[in-house]
Design a protein around this motif. Sequence first.
Motif, PDB file in Angstrom:
ATOM      1  N   ASP A 102      11.953   5.858  -0.180  1.00  0.00           N
ATOM      2  CA  ASP A 102      11.261   5.037   0.481  1.00  0.00           C
ATOM      3  C   ASP A 102      10.225   5.242   1.553  1.00  0.00           C
ATOM      4  O   ASP A 102       9.241   4.510   1.784  1.00  0.00           O
ATOM      5  CB  ASP A 102      12.155   3.853   0.765  1.00  0.00           C
ATOM      6  CG  ASP A 102      12.807   3.118  -0.343  1.00  0.00           C
ATOM      7  OD1 ASP A 102      12.242   3.186  -1.439  1.00  0.00           O
ATOM      8  OD2 ASP A 102      13.851   2.400  -0.388  1.00  0.00           O
ATOM      9  N   LYS A 103      10.745   6.152   2.423  1.00  0.00           N
ATOM     10  CA  LYS A 103       9.860   6.816   3.480  1.00  0.00           C
ATOM     11  C   LYS A 103       8.715   7.524   3.210  1.00  0.00           C
ATOM     12  O   LYS A 103       7.915   7.678   3.920  1.00  0.00           O
ATOM     13  CB  LYS A 103      10.852   7.263   4.506  1.00  0.00           C
ATOM     14  CG  LYS A 103      12.051   6.782   5.179  1.00  0.00           C
ATOM     15  CD  LYS A 103      12.803   7.706   6.071  1.00  0.00           C
ATOM     16  CE  LYS A 103      13.878   6.929   6.811  1.00  0.00           C
ATOM     17  NZ  LYS A 103      14.702   7.713   7.583  1.00  0.00           N
ATOM     18  N   ASN A 123       7.926  -0.624  -4.006  1.00  0.00           N
ATOM     19  CA  ASN A 123       8.372  -1.677  -5.007  1.00  0.00           C
ATOM     20  C   ASN A 123       8.804  -0.990  -6.322  1.00  0.00           C
ATOM     21  O   ASN A 123       9.025  -1.812  -7.144  1.00  0.00           O
ATOM     22  CB  ASN A 123       6.896  -2.322  -5.299  1.00  0.00           C
ATOM     23  CG  ASN A 123       5.720  -1.610  -5.713  1.00  0.00           C
ATOM     24  OD1 ASN A 123       6.050  -0.491  -5.915  1.00  0.00           O
ATOM     25  ND2 ASN A 123       4.664  -2.098  -5.837  1.00  0.00           N
ATOM     26  N   GLY A 124       9.029   0.161  -6.175  1.00  0.00           N
ATOM     27  CA  GLY A 124       9.656   0.933  -7.511  1.00  0.00           C
ATOM     28  C   GLY A 124       8.569   1.613  -8.422  1.00  0.00           C
ATOM     29  O   GLY A 124       8.816   2.485  -9.257  1.00  0.00           O
ATOM     30  N   PHE A 125       7.393   1.161  -8.174  1.00  0.00           N
ATOM     31  CA  PHE A 125       6.284   2.149  -8.950  1.00  0.00           C
ATOM     32  C   PHE A 125       6.156   3.258  -8.627  1.00  0.00           C
ATOM     33  O   PHE A 125       5.758   4.030  -9.739  1.00  0.00           O
ATOM     34  CB  PHE A 125       4.896   1.210  -8.780  1.00  0.00           C
ATOM     35  CG  PHE A 125       3.684   1.568  -9.466  1.00  0.00           C
ATOM     36  CD1 PHE A 125       3.723   1.100 -10.841  1.00  0.00           C
ATOM     37  CD2 PHE A 125       2.909   2.216  -9.014  1.00  0.00           C
ATOM     38  CE1 PHE A 125       2.627   1.650 -11.694  1.00  0.00           C
ATOM     39  CE2 PHE A 125       1.705   2.997  -9.762  1.00  0.00           C
ATOM     40  CZ  PHE A 125       1.637   2.409 -11.214  1.00  0.00           C
ATOM     41  N   TYR A 126       6.226   3.912  -7.753  1.00  0.00           N
ATOM     42  CA  TYR A 126       6.000   5.402  -7.503  1.00  0.00           C
ATOM     43  C   TYR A 126       7.368   6.106  -7.225  1.00  0.00           C
ATOM     44  O   TYR A 126       7.245   7.323  -6.831  1.00  0.00           O
ATOM     45  CB  TYR A 126       5.249   5.177  -5.895  1.00  0.00           C
ATOM     46  CG  TYR A 126       4.165   4.876  -5.816  1.00  0.00           C
ATOM     47  CD1 TYR A 126       2.951   5.520  -6.031  1.00  0.00           C
ATOM     48  CD2 TYR A 126       3.607   3.529  -5.624  1.00  0.00           C
ATOM     49  CE1 TYR A 126       1.595   5.120  -5.906  1.00  0.00           C
ATOM     50  CE2 TYR A 126       2.635   2.866  -5.557  1.00  0.00           C
ATOM     51  CZ  TYR A 126       1.615   3.676  -5.600  1.00  0.00           C
ATOM     52  OH  TYR A 126       0.256   3.312  -5.740  1.00  0.00           O
ATOM     53  N   ARG A 163      -3.514   0.472  -9.643  1.00  0.00           N
ATOM     54  CA  ARG A 163      -2.536   0.369  -8.783  1.00  0.00           C
ATOM     55  C   ARG A 163      -2.169   1.562  -7.912  1.00  0.00           C
ATOM     56  O   ARG A 163      -1.241   1.717  -7.330  1.00  0.00           O
ATOM     57  CB  ARG A 163      -1.245   0.272  -9.700  1.00  0.00           C
ATOM     58  CG  ARG A 163      -1.295  -1.019 -10.540  1.00  0.00           C
ATOM     59  CD  ARG A 163       0.067  -1.391 -11.469  1.00  0.00           C
ATOM     60  NE  ARG A 163       1.048  -1.493 -10.411  1.00  0.00           N
ATOM     61  CZ  ARG A 163       2.318  -2.066 -10.745  1.00  0.00           C
ATOM     62  NH1 ARG A 163       2.672  -1.971 -12.105  1.00  0.00           N
ATOM     63  NH2 ARG A 163       3.276  -2.066  -9.975  1.00  0.00           N
ATOM     64  N   LEU A 164      -3.159   2.412  -8.055  1.00  0.00           N
ATOM     65  CA  LEU A 164      -2.991   3.950  -7.170  1.00  0.00           C
ATOM     66  C   LEU A 164      -3.476   3.250  -5.662  1.00  0.00           C
ATOM     67  O   LEU A 164      -4.678   3.583  -5.311  1.00  0.00           O
ATOM     68  CB  LEU A 164      -3.492   5.098  -7.646  1.00  0.00           C
ATOM     69  CG  LEU A 164      -3.002   5.514  -9.085  1.00  0.00           C
ATOM     70  CD1 LEU A 164      -3.898   6.876  -9.275  1.00  0.00           C
ATOM     71  CD2 LEU A 164      -1.563   5.708  -9.019  1.00  0.00           C
ATOM     72  N   ALA A 165      -2.450   2.802  -4.901  1.00  0.00           N
ATOM     73  CA  ALA A 165      -2.985   2.241  -3.622  1.00  0.00           C
ATOM     74  C   ALA A 165      -3.235   3.225  -2.493  1.00  0.00           C
ATOM     75  O   ALA A 165      -4.285   2.966  -1.913  1.00  0.00           O
ATOM     76  CB  ALA A 165      -1.822   1.393  -3.188  1.00  0.00           C
ATOM     77  N   PRO A 218       0.559  -3.885   5.198  1.00  0.00           N
ATOM     78  CA  PRO A 218       1.952  -3.731   4.674  1.00  0.00           C
ATOM     79  C   PRO A 218       2.145  -2.888   3.556  1.00  0.00           C
ATOM     80  O   PRO A 218       1.079  -2.959   2.814  1.00  0.00           O
ATOM     81  CB  PRO A 218       2.461  -5.007   4.594  1.00  0.00           C
ATOM     82  CG  PRO A 218       1.482  -6.032   4.215  1.00  0.00           C
ATOM     83  CD  PRO A 218       0.316  -5.531   5.233  1.00  0.00           C
ATOM     84  N   ARG A 219       3.088  -2.028   3.306  1.00  0.00           N
ATOM     85  CA  ARG A 219       3.107  -0.900   2.423  1.00  0.00           C
ATOM     86  C   ARG A 219       4.159  -1.460   1.135  1.00  0.00           C
ATOM     87  O   ARG A 219       4.260  -0.820   0.332  1.00  0.00           O
ATOM     88  CB  ARG A 219       3.784   0.188   2.845  1.00  0.00           C
ATOM     89  CG  ARG A 219       2.952   1.059   3.989  1.00  0.00           C
ATOM     90  CD  ARG A 219       3.456   2.421   4.421  1.00  0.00           C
ATOM     91  NE  ARG A 219       4.027   3.183   3.110  1.00  0.00           N
ATOM     92  CZ  ARG A 219       5.470   3.358   3.050  1.00  0.00           C
ATOM     93  NH1 ARG A 219       6.255   3.074   3.859  1.00  0.00           N
ATOM     94  NH2 ARG A 219       5.595   4.169   1.963  1.00  0.00           N
TER      95      ARG A 219
END
Length: 693
Positions: A462-463, A469-472, A498-500, A691-692
């Motif tokens: 997560d860091k 959000n689980g996508f990555y 979706r590749l933010a 926000p991430r």
Amino acid sequence: LLTMKATVIATFFGVFLTCTYTAKEATKKTKKAKLYVPQIDCDVKAGKIINPEFIAKCPPGCQDVKYRVYGTDIYASFSSVCNAAIHSGIIDNTGGKILVQKVAGHSGYRGSFSNGVRSLSLPRWRESFLVSEGKPRKGVTYPSTLEYSSSKMTCHIPTGDTVRKEHQTTPVPTPTTQMATTTPTPTTTTTDPSTTVPQPTTTPAATRTTAAPAKTGPGLHRVRDMAFRATSTSTSNRNILRHNTGAQRQEPVATFQRAASSPVHLAMEIDSWKPGLSLFDTGFSTKEELNPKPLESISQGNQNCKVDLSFLMDGSWSIGKRRFQLQKRFLGNVAQALGIGSAGPLMGIVQYGDDPSTEFNLKTYVNSKDLRNAIEKIQQKGGLSNVGKALSFVNKNFFLDANGNRGGAPNVVVVMVDGWPTDRVEEASRLARESGINIFFVTVEAAAQSEKQNVMEPNFVDKAVCRTNGFYSINVPSWFSLDKVVQPLVKRVCDTDRLACSKTCLNAADIGFVIDGSSSVGTGNFRTVLQFVANISKEFEISDTDTRIGAVQYTYEQRLEFSFDKYSTKQDVMNAIKRISYWSGGTSTGAAISYASEQLFSKSKPNKRKIMILITDGRSYDDVSVPAMAAHQNGVIAYSIGVAWAAPDELEAIASDPAKEHSFFVDEFDNLYRYVNQLIQNICTEFNSQPRN
């Protein structure tokens, strides 16, 4: 009698002195005889010259992009000889003498940037050459006139005596050992500079990074059961702790000795050539030279998935040999599913352990078949699982133009982790994300509850990832389950919308300039405003898929100078800004904001940030607050720049909140330049504060 003896002696000495003088004169003449060095032009390619070895003089001015160079140290014969010499550092742009030696073709040429010259990569070419200082080698006769292949000839076929001469003057080493490594440059050792011919010897040498002793404490890492019984994957069976002894994998490699600092004696991956074969022949016609065609076909690939992709491959000791093989099989299947190609996805691999190293970059393989074959040959390097160090390495070294980074394609990193990292990943991941790199994690056999006390950085995934959000992130319970996530992973990395993280403050906006063209500005000041607009625009990455620029000029009326979709290159935008002509008239700023909202920002792309930058020098004849509020509500981020007589209250009403970060004032037009960097910094700060999740 004495007189006769004296006469004989005098005659003898006279003859002796005469012979000695004649010999000295002959020696002087011999020493004075210098080698005539032919001159070649900057555009001459090595493949056009038939001579297998020659000395030539390059003219000044060959350091130019139009004189293409392919390769590094060993160059494809399709390259400009003189620009290759500049790239290798033998000469500079003032020209000079160089020694050229032809060698056999290579299966791949690596591009690089060196000495002001950017060389290109090439998958394969028929013939290569080396360049070194223009000093003749002992025992070699060099031609005073170079022999060029004619435009009608397709190859040069030496016969009998010619071949024998070539063998006498151009010794080529014949390796007795096959290379054990898959990288294009074999291991070399520097020896006595007097060495003139590389002599291959087989020595056991560690070609991978040595493993450091394991650290105890919170970072203690699991080491897998090396026997790897397929019937048992339970925690009790695989959670065997073993201290790293620092042992390194010993693999036989071919080690070539070479003369120090001499590119002529670089280790060369060449086949042994035999009398009667012309490995120095170009093998192509002039027409072919103009359009080089590598022997291996270059796939176009899946054009619906144009991404530049780097896999961080876990090579630590904890994974074990069998699991490492499963990881390679998984990567090969991903490469096949992606559809690698020049117009689609490109993929490189970095293996990490104690330290990361690039197995191959984005340019190395341009079709799935070759990529899969290369993955099969990767050897495990061992060591700890230093993922943070690997992410830092990729951020600084992998996504470079020289490595095949295409700019318009999103940068994606997929990190393979067996268990958990042995170093911290948060800071390295943050810096990589800020560079626009999309980070995915595939974790296999994550820490069990009893093992979590050994994890250095809890919640490291997560860091690290772009969004939480689980996508990555994908967690796989067992290495045997990896095949099930091939398609889900491919689908995610190809979903460019979706590749933010590939969207940065410099490549993810539609920027509309609203420019005051009223009479109070004046022609000279208006040109200063346009320069200000150009200085801001050039800092952004401009293309159809990156940042787009539009412009509106206003007085009492409004005029669309150019829309977001009008120009897709930075140079075209710069030229369009220069062409804007001064209008002159009144000042209706409120109407201009409404016009820009309708003509520019209503046509902005959904995934773009809408940024309005308004420049004015006076109070508006109409209300600005209502049009500005409507623009804000429609998602437009407004910056206002006031000059001279601009009204501070109107500037604040136009600007987005907080006004102090979106509104600027200068007392005269010549001071506008001072706010270019501040404006861009504020745009980026605001972007990075999103926000991430």
